[in-house]
Design a protein around this motif. Structure first.
Motif, mmCIF file in Angstrom:
data_model
loop_
_atom_site.group_PDB
_atom_site.id
_atom_site.type_symbol
_atom_site.label_atom_id
_atom_site.label_comp_id
_atom_site.label_asym_id
_atom_site.label_seq_id
_atom_site.Cartn_x
_atom_site.Cartn_y
_atom_site.Cartn_z
ATOM 1 N N ILE A 222 0.818 -1.203 0.000
ATOM 2 C CA ILE A 222 0.000 0.000 0.000
ATOM 3 C C ILE A 222 0.859 1.263 0.000
ATOM 4 N N CYS A 223 1.923 1.293 0.782
ATOM 5 C CA CYS A 223 2.841 2.435 0.780
ATOM 6 C C CYS A 223 4.264 1.912 0.948
ATOM 7 N N PRO A 224 5.275 2.699 0.589
ATOM 8 C CA PRO A 224 6.668 2.234 0.758
ATOM 9 C C PRO A 224 6.973 1.911 2.216
ATOM 10 N N ILE A 225 7.627 0.792 2.442
ATOM 11 C CA ILE A 225 7.978 0.358 3.797
ATOM 12 C C ILE A 225 9.482 0.132 3.862
ATOM 13 N N GLU A 226 10.129 0.767 4.807
ATOM 14 C CA GLU A 226 11.580 0.667 4.960
ATOM 15 C C GLU A 226 11.907 0.078 6.326
ATOM 16 N N VAL A 227 12.923 -0.795 6.374
ATOM 17 C CA VAL A 227 13.398 -1.337 7.651
ATOM 18 C C VAL A 227 14.377 -0.332 8.266
ATOM 19 N N ILE A 228 13.995 0.254 9.387
ATOM 20 C CA ILE A 228 14.844 1.177 10.144
ATOM 21 C C ILE A 228 15.002 0.567 11.537
ATOM 22 N N PRO A 229 16.092 -0.127 11.790
ATOM 23 C CA PRO A 229 16.232 -0.834 13.073
ATOM 24 C C PRO A 229 16.394 0.125 14.241
ATOM 25 N N ASN A 230 16.293 -0.403 15.434
ATOM 26 C CA ASN A 230 16.616 0.382 16.621
ATOM 27 C C ASN A 230 18.125 0.436 16.790
ATOM 28 N N GLY A 231 18.584 1.301 17.660
ATOM 29 C CA GLY A 231 20.022 1.459 17.806
ATOM 30 C C GLY A 231 20.409 1.911 19.196
ATOM 31 N N VAL A 232 21.655 2.332 19.312
ATOM 32 C CA VAL A 232 22.174 2.845 20.579
ATOM 33 C C VAL A 232 23.010 4.082 20.299
ATOM 34 N N ASP A 233 23.130 4.930 21.288
ATOM 35 C CA ASP A 233 24.019 6.081 21.222
ATOM 36 C C ASP A 233 25.400 5.592 21.632
ATOM 37 N N THR A 234 26.237 5.255 20.653
ATOM 38 C CA THR A 234 27.516 4.629 20.961
ATOM 39 C C THR A 234 28.453 5.570 21.715
ATOM 40 N N GLU A 235 28.299 6.882 21.521
ATOM 41 C CA GLU A 235 29.128 7.819 22.283
ATOM 42 C C GLU A 235 28.737 7.793 23.757
ATOM 43 N N LEU A 236 27.434 7.700 24.007
ATOM 44 C CA LEU A 236 26.954 7.675 25.383
ATOM 45 C C LEU A 236 27.401 6.405 26.100
ATOM 46 N N GLU B 230 36.440 -12.111 22.483
ATOM 47 C CA GLU B 230 36.259 -12.064 21.032
ATOM 48 C C GLU B 230 34.828 -11.661 20.666
ATOM 49 N N LEU B 231 33.841 -12.273 21.324
ATOM 50 C CA LEU B 231 32.444 -11.927 21.051
ATOM 51 C C LEU B 231 32.164 -10.475 21.434
ATOM 52 N N GLY B 232 32.719 -10.063 22.575
ATOM 53 C CA GLY B 232 32.510 -8.686 23.006
ATOM 54 C C GLY B 232 33.083 -7.692 22.022
ATOM 55 N N PHE B 233 34.272 -7.974 21.504
ATOM 56 C CA PHE B 233 34.917 -7.058 20.562
ATOM 57 C C PHE B 233 34.164 -7.014 19.239
ATOM 58 N N GLU B 234 33.857 -8.172 18.669
ATOM 59 C CA GLU B 234 33.165 -8.213 17.373
ATOM 60 C C GLU B 234 31.756 -7.638 17.482
ATOM 61 N N GLY B 235 31.079 -7.935 18.578
ATOM 62 C CA GLY B 235 29.743 -7.379 18.776
ATOM 63 C C GLY B 235 29.776 -5.874 18.915
ATOM 64 N N ASN B 236 30.777 -5.381 19.634
ATOM 65 C CA ASN B 236 30.921 -3.933 19.802
ATOM 66 C C ASN B 236 31.185 -3.258 18.464
ATOM 67 N N ARG B 237 32.026 -3.858 17.634
ATOM 68 C CA ARG B 237 32.325 -3.283 16.324
ATOM 69 C C ARG B 237 31.081 -3.274 15.434
ATOM 70 N N LEU B 238 30.283 -4.342 15.500
ATOM 71 C CA LEU B 238 29.042 -4.398 14.735
ATOM 72 C C LEU B 238 28.114 -3.250 15.104
ATOM 73 N N VAL B 239 27.948 -3.010 16.409
ATOM 74 C CA VAL B 239 27.057 -1.953 16.874
ATOM 75 C C VAL B 239 27.538 -0.591 16.394
ATOM 76 N N ARG B 240 28.831 -0.343 16.496
ATOM 77 C CA ARG B 240 29.368 0.947 16.081
ATOM 78 C C ARG B 240 29.220 1.167 14.575
ATOM 79 N N ASN B 241 29.350 0.114 13.793
ATOM 80 C CA ASN B 241 29.306 0.251 12.339
ATOM 81 C C ASN B 241 27.891 0.280 11.775
ATOM 82 N N GLN B 242 26.932 -0.345 12.472
ATOM 83 C CA GLN B 242 25.602 -0.475 11.877
ATOM 84 C C GLN B 242 24.461 0.064 12.734
ATOM 85 N N TYR B 243 24.649 0.153 14.060
ATOM 86 C CA TYR B 243 23.497 0.447 14.916
ATOM 87 C C TYR B 243 23.661 1.707 15.757
#
Length: 727
Positions: A513-527, A697-710
Motif C-alpha cells: 500500500i505504501c513504501p515500507i523501509e526497515v529502520i532498526p533500533n540502535g544505541v548512542d555509541t558515544e553515550l 572475542e564476542l565482546g569485541f566483534e559485537g561492539n564493532r558491529l554496533v558501532r558500524n551499523q546500529y
C-alpha cells in the motif's frame, strides 16, 4: 622503482554533506600514495560547501552554478583530469565508504593489461556488510534491461578472487583510464543520471577495451532500494533513459517490444488496481518520461509536473510534527529511546513540534529536557485499554461497543479527543511539511492533516500475530488489527519498521500500500562509549580486557511489567538457570528494570536471582559493564532488541534465543551465541563463563558491529533519506 599513476577521485555532492564527510573521512585510510580528492558540489542549498571546506581544507572543491546531475558533474571533473594530465579518474559516490586497499587493487588490475579500460570493486550494502549490491552488471539484450550481478547475495566467495569481464559496471565506483576517455569521449549528458554508466561501458568495449570487476577490492554503499522504488524522479529518469539506452545501443526490435509491453502493463496496473493508488505520482512520472523521450527532451529535469513536490515544502529546513505514543524523556524503554534519539538527530536539521501521550504526570524538568530539541512540547494524558483479568473483557462500555466495530477495540477505547484538539491547534499555528507518527496507537492522529506527507514509524504487528497463533480466541482481534493497519497505510506516504520480519508481515496484509523501509533500533555509541574508568577496556591489540571483578555474573535488562520480559525471565529461571548451577553453583543472575512483589512472587524462587529494580542510565551501564555476559532468552515479542545492542555497546558478550536476536544483523558464533532449547542455552552460557578468550572475542566483534551499523546517527540518517523520498 615502482611508479604509481596519478588518480583523480571525483565525488559529487548535492545536499548530502553528512554522507560526503563520511566518505572523505573513509578515503583518508587509502594506502595508495598518488591520488587527489576533488569534490564537485552540484549547487547544494544546504551548508555543504562551507562544512566540507572547513572539515577537509586539503580537498579540492568545485562549486557548480546549477545541478548538472551525475553526468554533468562528473564530466566537469573529467575535463579537469584531462587538463591536469591525470592518468586515471575514479568516479565515486558520496554515499560510499571504502576498504583501505581498494584503489591500489583497482590500479594493479588496470595496469596489468593494456586492453583493460574500466575497473570497479565489489560493492556491498552498507547496512549489511556481507551482502552484495553489485558484482558487476549484465545486459539482457532480448528484453532491453540491465541488472546487477550478485545483488542481495551474501558473499561466500562465489565470485572468487580473480578479476573478470562484465557487460558494465556501476558509476557508483568506476575507475577509467584517461587515455580511454580521450578515445571514446565522456559520459553522454543526455542521460543526466541512470543508464549513463552502462552506455559508457559499452562504448569503451566497442573501442576494444574490457570492463572488469575486481572482487578483492571492496567498498560499501548506503543505498536504499525502497527509496529508489518510491521516487517519482527516479521513475522518470529510469523510464526515459531506458528508451534512450535502447536507441543509442541499437537494441533489437524484440527489446523494444518487451520494454513497451512492460511499460504498458505497469501503467495499466497502477491505473486500475486499487492497491496501487499510491503509485499515482510514479505513473505520472512514467507518462511524462515517455512523452519527453518522444519529444527528444533529455538532460536535466524540466519544470514539469513530476518535478513538483506532491506536497509544498516551505524550505530545506522542514517543520515536522512528531506524534508519540510515549513521552520520550527519560528514555527508559525501547520505544522512548527510539523517539528520543530520532528527535535529537532531526532537531539539528529541522524544526520539531512534539505532541506526546503520557501515562503519568510530566513535570517541568522532563518537559524542559525535550524543549532543547523541540520548538514546542505538548503532553496529552493517555487512556490505557484496561482488561478485567477475571472476565478478559474490556472495562468500559466504549470498548464493549467496539466489539461490533471493524476497528480493534483498543483503538476505540484509547481514542483521545484531547490529542485531536492538540494536533489541530498546532496545525493552525504552524504550516507543517511532514507528520511523523510513532507506533500503531498514533495512526488515527497522523491522518488528521490530510494535505501533509505522513510517515508511520516503528509499526509493530508481529506481536498481535503471535498472540493470535497462541490463542485462537484472539483471532478476531488479529483480523481487525490487520484490516485496520492495511486500510490506514493507504493514507500514509511511508512506513518504517524495526525488522525485516515486521516488514514481510505488513506486506503480506497490506499488498504494498505504501513504501515500507526497515529502520532498526540502535544505541548512542558515544553515550555508551568505553573509557578508562570502566571495568571493561581495550588492550593494545583491541581485545577486551575484563578484570574478574564479579565472576560468573549474568544480566537481563528489561522491565518485568512487560509480558515478554516476564516470560523470558520465567523461562530462564525455571528451565535454564538450574542447569548452569550444576557446573557453576555460585553464578549470580541480575535482573534490571521495573518490577513489584506480585511479579517477583510469580517467578520461580532461586537464591542466585538478584532484582535491582529500576536503574538510571549510569547504574544500568555500570551493571552491564561489570557483568560477564548478558542473557536474552526471549520467547515472544517483536522489533529489535535494544538489550542486545546495549550489551554489545559496552562489550558485554550475549547469549540469546533466535527470537531474541530478531531484527539484528548478527552472526552466530561471531557476534553472539544463539541457542533456543533450555539445554543448549545453558551450554552456551557455561561455555562463555569458562572461556575468557571467547568472551573477549564476542565482546569485541559485537561492539564493532554496533558501532558500524546500529549507532543512532547511522540509523537516523537512513530514516532521513527515506523521509526525503516521501516528501
Amino acid at each position: 622503482m615502482q611508479t604509481y599513476p596519478a588518480i583523480a577521485i571525483f565525488i559529487l555532492n548535492w545536499n548530502g554533506k553528512d554522507d560526503t564527510l563520511a566518505c572523505l573521512a573513509s578515503l583518508q585510510k587509502l594506502n595508495y600514495p598518488n591520488y587527489t580528492v576533488i569534490v564537485i558540489d552540484n549547487a547544494s542549498q544546504d551548508d555543504s560547501v562551507h562544512v566540507i571546506r572547513e572539515s577537509f581544507p586539503a580537498v579540492t572543491l568545485f562549486e557548480m552554478p546549477e545541478n548538472l546531475g551525475f553526468v554533468g558533474g562528473n564530466n566537469y571533473g573529467l575535463r579537469h583530469a584531462e587538463q591536469n594530465k591525470f592518468e586515471y579518474a575514479l568516479l565515486l559516490n558520496n554515499d560510499t565508504e571504502i576498504s583501505s586497499d581498494f584503489l591500489r587493487l583497482l590500479v594493479e588490475t588496470a595496469e596489468s593489461d593494456s586492453t583493460i579500460g574500466i575497473v570497479s570493486p565489489l560493492i556491498y550494502y552498507f547496512e549489511q556488510k556481507d551482502t552484495m549490491w553489485s558484482a558487476g552488471g549484465k545486459i539482457d539484450w532480448s528484453h532491453g534491461s540491465t541488472s546487477m550481478i550478485g545483488i542481495g547475495e551474501v558473499d561466500k566467495g562465489q565470485f572468487g578472487e580473480k578479476p573478470y569481464s562484465v557487460d558494465f559496471v556501476t558509476g557508483c565506483a568506476l575507475l577509467i583510464k584517461m587515455e580511454v576517455v580521450a578515445q571514446v569521449g565522456m559520459l553522454d549528458e543526455r542521460f543526466f543520471a541512470y543508464y549513463e554508466d552502462a552506455e559508457w561501458c559499452l562504448r569503451v568495449q566497442k573501442a576494444g577495451f574490457r570492463t572488469m570487476l575486481v572482487p578483492h577490492a571492496k567498498i560499501w554503499h548506503k543505498i536504499s532500494p525502497v527509496v529508489r522504488e518510491s521516487s517519482p524522479h527516479v521513475h522518470y529518469l529510469m523510464t526515459r533513459n531506458r528508451l534512450l539506452f535502447l536507441e543509442v545501443t541499437n537494441m533489437h526490435k524484440s527489446a523494444w517490444q518487451h520494454t513497451i509491453f512492460e511499460y504498458g502493463r505497469t501503467l495499466f496496473s497502477w491505473t486500475v488496481k486499487p492497491k496501487w493508488r499510491h503509485k499515482k505520482p510514479q505513473r505520472q512520472a512514467m507518462l511524462q518520461a515517455i512523452k519527453d523521450y518522444r519529444n527528444r527532451r533529455f538532460g536535466g529535469l524540466k519544470k514539469q509536473s513530476i518535478t513538483k513536490r506532491i506536497y509544498p515544502i516551505s524550505s530545506n529546513k522542514m517543520h515536522i510534527l512528531v506524534i508519540s505514543r510515549w513521552y520520550p524523556y527519560p528514555a527508559d524503554n525501547g520505544s522512548k529511546i527510539r523517539v528520543f534519539n530520532l528527535i535529537k538527530y532531526f532537531a539539528k536539521r529541522h524544526h520539531i513540534v512534539l505532541v506526546s501521550f503520557a501515562g503519568e504526570s510530566i513535570n517541568e524538568e522532563r518537559q524542559q529536557a525535550m524543549r532543547q530539541y523541540c520548538q514546542r512540547v505538548i503532553v496529552v494524558p493517555y487512556q490505557p485499554f484496561h482488561i478485567k483479568a477475571s472476565l478478559d473483557a474490556p472495562a468500559n462500555w466504549k470498548a464493549w461497543l467496539g466489539f461490533f466495530s471493524s476497528k480493534p477495540r483498543s483503538v476505540i477505547n484509547t481514542y483521545s479527543q484531547e490529542m485531536v484538539d492538540s494536533i489541530l491547534t498546532e496545525s493552525q499555528r504552524t504550516k507543517f511539511d511532514l507528520v511523523v507518527a510513532s507506533e500503531i496507537d498514533s495512526i488515527p492522529y497522523g491522518l488528521l492533516l490530510p494535505d501533509i506527507p505522513k510517515h508511520l514509524d516503528e509499526l509493530q504487528i508481529a506481536i498481535h500475530y503471535g498472540r493470535f497463533i497462541n490463542k485462537i480466541r484472539a483471532w478476531l482481534t488479529w483480523w481487525k488489527t490487520a484490516r485496520y493497519v492495511a486500510k490506514s497505510l493507504q493514507k500514509y506516504d511511508g512506513c518504517s519498521v524495526a525488522s525485516s520480519k515486521e516488514r514481510d508481515l505488513i506486506l503480506k496484509i497490506s499488498h504494498n500500500i505504501c513504501p515500507i523501509e526497515v529502520i532498526p533500533n540502535g544505541v548512542d555509541t558515544e553515550l555508551w562509549a568505553i573509557n578508562e574508568s570502566d571495568s571493561r577496556t581495550f588492550d593494545a591489540n583491541y581485545e577486551f580486557v575484563t578484570p574478574d571483578l564479579e565472576p560468573d555474573t549474568l544480566i537481563y535488562s528489561g522491565s518485568l511489567t512487560f509480558y515478554a520480559n516476564f516470560d523470558a525471565v520465567d523461562f530462564f529461571i525455571q528451565h535454564v538457570l538450574p542447569l548452569i548451577q550444576v557446573k557453576h553453583p555460585h553464578v549470580k543472575f541480575f535482573i534490571t528494570g521495573k518490577t513489584n512483589d506480585e511479579i517477583r512472587n510469580r517467578l520461580p524462587q532461586n537464591d542466585a536471582v538478584n532484582f535491582t529494580g529500576y536503574l538510571n542510565f549510569e547504574e544500568l551501564r555500570n551493571r552491564m559493564a561489570t557483568s560477564w555476559l548478558s542473557v536474552v532468552p526471549l520467547q515472544e515479542g517483536g522489533g529489535t532488541r535494544l538489550k542486545i545492542l546495549e550489551s554489545l555497546a559496552v562489550g558485554t558478550p550475549v547469549v540469546s534465543t533466535h527470537k531474541g536476536a530478531e531484527g539484528i544483523n548478527i552472526i552466530d558464533g561471531k557476534h553472539v551465541l544463539l541457542s533456543d532449547s533450555p539445554t543448549d542455552f545453558a551450554k552456551a552460557v557455561i561455555r562463555l563463563l569458562e572461556d575468557k578468550k571467547l568472551r573477549n572475542e564476542l565482546g569485541f566483534e559485537g561492539n564493532r558491529l554496533v558501532r558500524n551499523q546500529y549507532d543512532w546517527n547511522i540509523i537516523a540518517h537512513k530514516l532521513g533519506t527515506f523521509l526525503k523520498s516521501i516528501v
